[in-house]
Design an enzyme around this catalytic site. Sequence first.
Site, PDB file in Angstrom:
ATOM      1  N   ASN A   9       0.860  -1.187   0.000  1.00 23.32           N
ATOM      2  CA  ASN A   9       0.000   0.000   0.000  1.00 23.32           C
ATOM      3  C   ASN A   9       0.899   1.240   0.000  1.00 23.32           C
ATOM      4  OD1 ASN A   9      -1.802   2.046   0.501  1.00 23.32           O
ATOM      5  ND2 ASN A   9      -2.385   1.359   2.553  1.00 23.32           N
ATOM      6  N   LYS A  11       0.071   4.198  -0.163  1.00 20.87           N
ATOM      7  CA  LYS A  11      -0.610   5.341   0.469  1.00 20.87           C
ATOM      8  C   LYS A  11      -0.445   6.583  -0.423  1.00 20.87           C
ATOM      9  CE  LYS A  11      -0.084   3.162   4.915  1.00 20.87           C
ATOM     10  NZ  LYS A  11       0.023   3.271   6.361  1.00 20.87           N
ATOM     11  N   HIS A  94      -9.468   1.220   5.267  1.00 18.46           N
ATOM     12  CA  HIS A  94      -8.178   1.427   5.938  1.00 18.46           C
ATOM     13  C   HIS A  94      -8.373   2.387   7.112  1.00 18.46           C
ATOM     14  CE1 HIS A  94      -4.037   2.521   6.685  1.00 18.46           C
ATOM     15  NE2 HIS A  94      -3.691   1.450   6.005  1.00 18.46           N
ATOM     16  N   GLU A  96      -6.721   4.779   8.136  1.00 16.56           N
ATOM     17  CA  GLU A  96      -6.491   6.198   7.806  1.00 16.56           C
ATOM     18  C   GLU A  96      -7.740   6.812   7.177  1.00 16.56           C
ATOM     19  OE1 GLU A  96      -2.904   5.466   5.621  1.00 16.56           O
ATOM     20  OE2 GLU A  96      -1.899   4.952   7.503  1.00 16.56           O
ATOM     21  N   GLU A 164      -5.016  -4.852  10.826  1.00 21.75           N
ATOM     22  CA  GLU A 164      -4.004  -3.815  11.003  1.00 21.75           C
ATOM     23  C   GLU A 164      -4.284  -3.059  12.301  1.00 21.75           C
ATOM     24  OE1 GLU A 164      -2.096  -2.652   6.986  1.00 21.75           O
ATOM     25  OE2 GLU A 164      -3.817  -1.349   7.299  1.00 21.75           O
ATOM     26  N   GLY A 170       2.689   2.472  10.792  1.00 21.25           N
ATOM     27  CA  GLY A 170       3.610   3.594  10.599  1.00 21.25           C
ATOM     28  C   GLY A 170       4.367   4.003  11.852  1.00 21.25           C
ATOM     29  N   SER A 210       3.754  -1.869  10.303  1.00 18.64           N
ATOM     30  CA  SER A 210       5.210  -1.861  10.479  1.00 18.64           C
ATOM     31  C   SER A 210       5.877  -3.178  10.073  1.00 18.64           C
ATOM     32  CB  SER A 210       5.575  -1.499  11.927  1.00 18.64           C
ATOM     33  OG  SER A 210       5.143  -0.182  12.217  1.00 18.64           O
ATOM     34  N   GLY A 231       3.006  -1.123   4.244  1.00 16.61           N
ATOM     35  CA  GLY A 231       2.965   0.302   3.926  1.00 16.61           C
ATOM     36  C   GLY A 231       4.345   0.801   3.548  1.00 16.61           C
ATOM     37  N   GLY A 232       5.025   1.418   4.505  1.00 18.34           N
ATOM     38  CA  GLY A 232       6.321   2.064   4.257  1.00 18.34           C
ATOM     39  C   GLY A 232       7.324   1.202   3.502  1.00 18.34           C
TER      40      GLY A 232
HETATM   41  P1  13P Z   1       3.189   0.555   7.604  1.00 15.08           P
HETATM   42  O1  13P Z   1       3.699  -0.741   7.036  1.00 15.08           O
HETATM   43  O2  13P Z   1       3.875   1.759   7.066  1.00 15.08           O
HETATM   44  O3  13P Z   1       3.136   0.491   9.113  1.00 15.08           O
HETATM   45  O4  13P Z   1       1.671   0.698   7.122  1.00 15.08           O
HETATM   46  C1  13P Z   1       0.821  -0.370   7.258  1.00 15.08           C
HETATM   47  C2  13P Z   1      -0.420  -0.072   6.531  1.00 15.08           C
HETATM   48  O5  13P Z   1      -1.199   0.773   6.936  1.00 15.08           O
HETATM   49  C3  13P Z   1      -0.685  -0.793   5.286  1.00 15.08           C
HETATM   50  O6  13P Z   1      -1.969  -0.557   4.839  1.00 15.08           O
END
Ligand code: 13P
Length: 254
Positions: A9, A11, A94, A96, A164, A170, A210, A231-232
């Site tokens: 993702n 983002k 999600h 967010e 999640e 994050g 993470s 994510g990251g």
């Molecule tokens: P991170 O891997 O950056 O923690 O993000 C996870 C996430 O929200 C994937 O949708």
Amino acid sequence: MRVAVIAGNCKMNTTVSEAIQLVNEMRQGLDEIDSVDKVICPPFISLATVKELIKGSSIKLGAQNIYFEEKGAYTGEISPLMLADLCEFVIIGHSERRHYFNESGEIVNKKIQAALKVGLKPILCIGERLEENETGRTEEVVAEQLRSSLAGIDYLGGLVIAYEPVWAIGTGKAATGEWANETIGFIRRNISQKYGKRVTQDLRILYGGSVTADNTAEFINQPEIDGALVGGASLKASQFLSIVKQTSEIKQVR
Ligand code: 13P
């Protein structure tokens, strides 16, 4: 047996040219690994370009959001029909979006229904906040998220669930493999009560929060965990490739 999924993702990161560069860096490596479903979810504006880039490869494409109406006067929104034309998966619910854009369980439910109607595979995200975790309410919270997200839905299609925990997203503070495994086991039992054992056996449930190349094995080694929503670490080709590679070595299904 379930085929593992590793979904990246992005983002709200990567311009179109950065997305091109990222995909070019990992395309060949990802394509060589066929025992895992590899899904890239770039921003909307890069979907068409990335689709062309991965044409003929085993890499799959996903969107990060969807609107639930088919078409019409909804300035700025992207419809299920538009996405069905481009990709196979779509991330829905999600945290967010729930927190920054006030997406309620009802909206998430409408989006899931809209996605399933056009044959898109939703990646439904659920997870508890820190204070809910600390007060022992995780199971109650994820059960309610499942209830509201899936209300009135009898057929799950290719739906994937991503657990999640909000406190792990994050933050660099991933859950432990054991915690994620237990919670995902709970999610599977919850789904089983409504949809039966057969559906549940095939349902892929991922961990997200993470995930990096360093902690991938901790999660993927757990029996209930069928992959990761990253994510990251999906923004770095070498990290993402390593996560997919480790997953394929641990879960050899195909
Ligand atoms: P991170 O891997 O950056 O923690 O993000 C996870 C996430 O929200 C994937 O949708």
